[in-house]
Write a protein that holds these residues in place. Structure first.
Motif, PDB file in Angstrom:
ATOM      1  N   UNK A   1       0.805  -1.216   0.000  1.00  0.00           N
ATOM      2  CA  UNK A   1       0.000   0.000   0.000  1.00  0.00           C
ATOM      3  C   UNK A   1       0.851   1.285   0.000  1.00  0.00           C
ATOM      4  N   UNK A   2       1.914   1.259   0.829  1.00  0.00           N
ATOM      5  CA  UNK A   2       2.763   2.460   0.935  1.00  0.00           C
ATOM      6  C   UNK A   2       3.395   2.820  -0.404  1.00  0.00           C
ATOM      7  N   UNK A   3       3.812   1.785  -1.137  1.00  0.00           N
ATOM      8  CA  UNK A   3       4.455   2.021  -2.437  1.00  0.00           C
ATOM      9  C   UNK A   3       3.441   2.633  -3.406  1.00  0.00           C
ATOM     10  N   UNK A   4       2.224   2.078  -3.422  1.00  0.00           N
ATOM     11  CA  UNK A   4       1.198   2.632  -4.307  1.00  0.00           C
ATOM     12  C   UNK A   4       0.891   4.086  -3.903  1.00  0.00           C
ATOM     13  N   UNK A   5       0.811   4.308  -2.571  1.00  0.00           N
ATOM     14  CA  UNK A   5       0.524   5.665  -2.068  1.00  0.00           C
ATOM     15  C   UNK A   5       1.595   6.655  -2.508  1.00  0.00           C
ATOM     16  N   UNK A   6       2.860   6.208  -2.492  1.00  0.00           N
ATOM     17  CA  UNK A   6       3.954   7.122  -2.858  1.00  0.00           C
ATOM     18  C   UNK A   6       3.876   7.517  -4.337  1.00  0.00           C
ATOM     19  N   UNK A   7       3.052   6.784  -5.100  1.00  0.00           N
ATOM     20  CA  UNK A   7       2.850   7.163  -6.511  1.00  0.00           C
ATOM     21  C   UNK A   7       1.451   7.751  -6.728  1.00  0.00           C
ATOM     22  N   UNK A   8       0.828   8.143  -5.619  1.00  0.00           N
ATOM     23  CA  UNK A   8      -0.449   8.838  -5.702  1.00  0.00           C
ATOM     24  C   UNK A   8      -1.653   7.924  -5.859  1.00  0.00           C
ATOM     25  N   UNK A   9      -1.446   6.617  -5.598  1.00  0.00           N
ATOM     26  CA  UNK A   9      -2.569   5.678  -5.719  1.00  0.00           C
ATOM     27  C   UNK A   9      -2.961   5.227  -4.319  1.00  0.00           C
ATOM     28  N   UNK A  10      -4.040   5.840  -3.797  1.00  0.00           N
ATOM     29  CA  UNK A  10      -4.457   5.538  -2.435  1.00  0.00           C
ATOM     30  C   UNK A  10      -5.446   4.394  -2.392  1.00  0.00           C
ATOM     31  N   UNK A  11      -6.519   4.532  -3.137  1.00  0.00           N
ATOM     32  CA  UNK A  11      -7.558   3.498  -3.139  1.00  0.00           C
ATOM     33  C   UNK A  11      -7.444   2.630  -4.378  1.00  0.00           C
ATOM     34  N   UNK A  12      -8.591   2.466  -5.043  1.00  0.00           N
ATOM     35  CA  UNK A  12      -8.560   1.652  -6.240  1.00  0.00           C
ATOM     36  C   UNK A  12      -7.769   2.372  -7.353  1.00  0.00           C
ATOM     37  N   UNK A  13      -7.162   1.571  -8.220  1.00  0.00           N
ATOM     38  CA  UNK A  13      -6.384   2.152  -9.318  1.00  0.00           C
ATOM     39  C   UNK A  13      -7.349   2.815 -10.306  1.00  0.00           C
ATOM     40  N   UNK A  14      -7.020   4.040 -10.715  1.00  0.00           N
ATOM     41  CA  UNK A  14      -7.743   4.669 -11.820  1.00  0.00           C
ATOM     42  C   UNK A  14      -6.715   4.935 -12.922  1.00  0.00           C
TER      43      UNK A  14
END
Ligand code: FAD
Length: 148
Positions: A107-120
């Motif tokens: 989750x942290x890695x996705x968050x660091x690229x601006x992806x918090x919830x579901x991928x858009x």
């Protein structure tokens, strides 16, 4: 070699429960690794239950051939090209195709690229997908090293 990098997203249409889906995805990664090693292609595939994000690197003509074949695959839809460009070097040189299924621990890695919830994916660009895939690759490498 006319080295290029291609990034696309698509909608995951693999059906069945989580186990069946994972099995199908393992099959996709395994066939991809076999074909890509033959064709001099490297890259990364990120997926969750809804989306695929994929980076392909290699000779421009080989990438186009592979992308055309992938686009016709019924296991996904809405295959959308995000970027295709000439590059000086490969980002995933030792991965004929690395597959990463999104899990909560990433989750942290996705968050660091601006992806918090579901991928858009319509809000992502090719550069972000490549950077995300590179960070996930490093995460997988650390996890493997810790386990051995
Ligand atoms: P085959 O040996 O003919 O088939 C391989 C296996 O896949 C068989 O078990 C077959 O039953 C199954 N299969 C093939 N097509 C389908 C289909 N449409 N629906 C269900 N099952 C099917 N291929 C690459 O070479 N490189 C990649 O990087 C790559 N990335 C992919 C990413 C995604 C998200 C998806 C969905 C597919 C990807 N593929 C990739 C697979 C690609 O679409 C083709 O299925 C594959 O390249 C066919 O190769 P082949 O002729 O050697 O396979």
């Amino acid at each position: 070699m006319n080295l290029h990098q291609l990034v696309y997203y698509s909608r995951n249409t693999v059906s069945g429960d989580s186990r069946a889906m994972l099995q199908e995805l393992r099959q996709i990664v395994s066939v991809s690794q076999r074909n890509n090693a033959r064709d001099g292609i490297t890259g990364a595939l990120i997926f969750d239950k809804t989306w695929f994000l994929q980076v392909l690197e290699g000779d421009a003509a080989a990438i186009t051939r592979t992308y055309d074949r992938i686009s016709k695959d019924s296991r996904h839809s809405t295959v959308t090209l995000m970027e295709k460009k000439a590059v000086g070097e490969r980002r995933f040189a030792d991965w004929s195709m690395g597959g990463t299924m999104r899990t909560p621990e990433m989750q942290e890695i996705f968050l660091s690229h601006g992806i918090g919830g579901t991928i858009d994916p319509t809000r992502l660009d090719g550069r972000t997908v490549v950077a995300l895939a590179a960070d996930l690759k490093a995460f997988e490498a650390e996890r493997r090293a810790a386990a051995s």
